[in-house]
Design a protein around this motif. Sequence first.
Motif, mmCIF file in Angstrom:
data_model
loop_
_atom_site.group_PDB
_atom_site.id
_atom_site.type_symbol
_atom_site.label_atom_id
_atom_site.label_comp_id
_atom_site.label_asym_id
_atom_site.label_seq_id
_atom_site.Cartn_x
_atom_site.Cartn_y
_atom_site.Cartn_z
ATOM 1 N N ALA A 55 34.715 -70.517 -15.211
ATOM 2 C CA ALA A 55 35.652 -69.824 -14.293
ATOM 3 C C ALA A 55 36.204 -70.902 -13.282
ATOM 4 C CB ALA A 55 34.617 -68.786 -13.616
ATOM 5 N N GLY A 56 37.469 -70.274 -12.934
ATOM 6 C CA GLY A 56 38.276 -70.917 -11.926
ATOM 7 C C GLY A 56 39.318 -71.985 -12.489
ATOM 8 N N PHE A 89 44.791 -66.109 -22.852
ATOM 9 C CA PHE A 89 44.087 -66.150 -21.525
ATOM 10 C C PHE A 89 44.295 -64.759 -20.892
ATOM 11 C CE2 PHE A 89 44.775 -70.691 -22.299
ATOM 12 C CZ PHE A 89 43.225 -71.023 -22.115
ATOM 13 N N LYS A 90 44.732 -63.935 -21.770
ATOM 14 C CA LYS A 90 44.947 -62.486 -21.250
ATOM 15 C C LYS A 90 43.683 -61.719 -20.582
ATOM 16 C CE LYS A 90 46.320 -58.025 -23.225
ATOM 17 N NZ LYS A 90 46.743 -57.196 -24.485
ATOM 18 N N ASN A 91 43.958 -61.111 -19.426
ATOM 19 C CA ASN A 91 43.124 -60.490 -18.591
ATOM 20 C C ASN A 91 41.870 -61.422 -18.167
ATOM 21 O OD1 ASN A 91 44.489 -58.046 -18.934
ATOM 22 N ND2 ASN A 91 43.412 -57.634 -20.902
ATOM 23 N N ARG A 92 41.812 -62.650 -18.093
ATOM 24 C CA ARG A 92 41.104 -63.397 -17.552
ATOM 25 C C ARG A 92 41.288 -63.594 -16.076
ATOM 26 N NH1 ARG A 92 37.785 -66.397 -21.272
ATOM 27 N NH2 ARG A 92 36.747 -66.590 -19.370
ATOM 28 N N THR A 93 40.741 -62.465 -15.390
ATOM 29 C CA THR A 93 40.757 -62.501 -13.901
ATOM 30 C C THR A 93 40.204 -63.481 -13.214
ATOM 31 O OG1 THR A 93 38.904 -61.117 -13.725
ATOM 32 C CG2 THR A 93 41.067 -59.994 -13.808
ATOM 33 N N ASP A 94 38.949 -64.459 -13.868
ATOM 34 C CA ASP A 94 38.262 -65.309 -13.462
ATOM 35 C C ASP A 94 39.103 -66.740 -13.526
ATOM 36 O OD1 ASP A 94 38.150 -65.412 -16.213
ATOM 37 O OD2 ASP A 94 36.152 -66.093 -16.277
ATOM 38 N N LEU A 95 40.300 -66.741 -14.187
ATOM 39 C CA LEU A 95 41.107 -67.809 -14.074
ATOM 40 C C LEU A 95 42.015 -67.814 -12.797
ATOM 41 C CD1 LEU A 95 42.337 -70.374 -15.390
ATOM 42 C CD2 LEU A 95 43.920 -68.686 -16.631
#
Length: 332
Positions: free
Chosen positions: A22-23, A40-46
């Motif tokens: 994450a990050g 990386f769709k919907n990767r809110t942790d990115l």
Amino acid sequence: ASGESGEKDGKQVAFSESEFPAGRLEITGGTVRAIGEAAFKNRTDLTALMLSPSVVYIGKEAFLNAGIANLPDFSHVVEVGDNAFQGCANMKGQPDFSSLVTVRNQSFDSTGLSGDLILPELTLATYASFQKAAFTGKIVAPKLASIPQNFAVNLKVTSAEFASATTVGNTAFSGCSNLASIKLSPNVKTFVSACFSGCSSLVEMDPAPFGPSVETIGYRSFAGTALANMVFGESFVSFDAHSATDETSDAFNGSKVQSVDLGATSLTGLRTALFRDCYQLEHVVLPATVDQIDAQVFGAANAVDKLLVVDFAGDVPATVSDLWADNPDNNG
């Protein structure tokens, strides 16, 4: 972390791993040329994205609704796919789009990108590419010939320059209430429905409205704008109606127009509500070819403290009733 690589449509593509820390996502090396669709769709942790200079293509929905909170280096990116960064509200700052040639549907819709939007190489843009982003400065796109539908809806930009643009698409700048000036090609021909609707600060246009090459103006194209004086050339053909079943024009509804000269045109009629609620309109010149004026063309125009003068270059049309339907004292 970096993604797996592979071939897609002849391009080296980086796909997302099933898991990555994450990050921070860092695309490194010189072999990865593209980010794959929905990688990386919907990767809110990115929250941080670092792109290698080798990356030139970013695929459809690649970072849709991701949590990116830094400003990636876009200076080498040539094409961005549909919805690629849509919803990345935390991705803020002024981007470097110096190599961007193609931007697709809603690529940067509702992002936090701000400052000036400079697009020196852009030649193709499709639906709503930058709508609802946070840009507040100027837009410059000298090579874009056709400004697409919803291109810059609700942006807070103050000026725009499109030196090659001959068509302004449907609702392209709708709701850009801070837009004060727009520069287009000297050969601009078409303004599609509601393209500048709600641009209440728009006082300057180059070429001066509406230039010798303008042919058509769509429904509500300049509703609510602040352009004061309009002169139409011989090339002008029509004010388009709302639809096949609704003849209403409303092209300048609620605008601050003061004078309109249509004398050089060959118009044969004026559509319903063309200048409705134009309270500052004082003078209109019509060509000798006009033989039909629809109801409410000047509905409520000059309702307050002013007299509207309409000059007919030829005979007054037989059908001129109800011109000021909301202000019967002006009829006669």
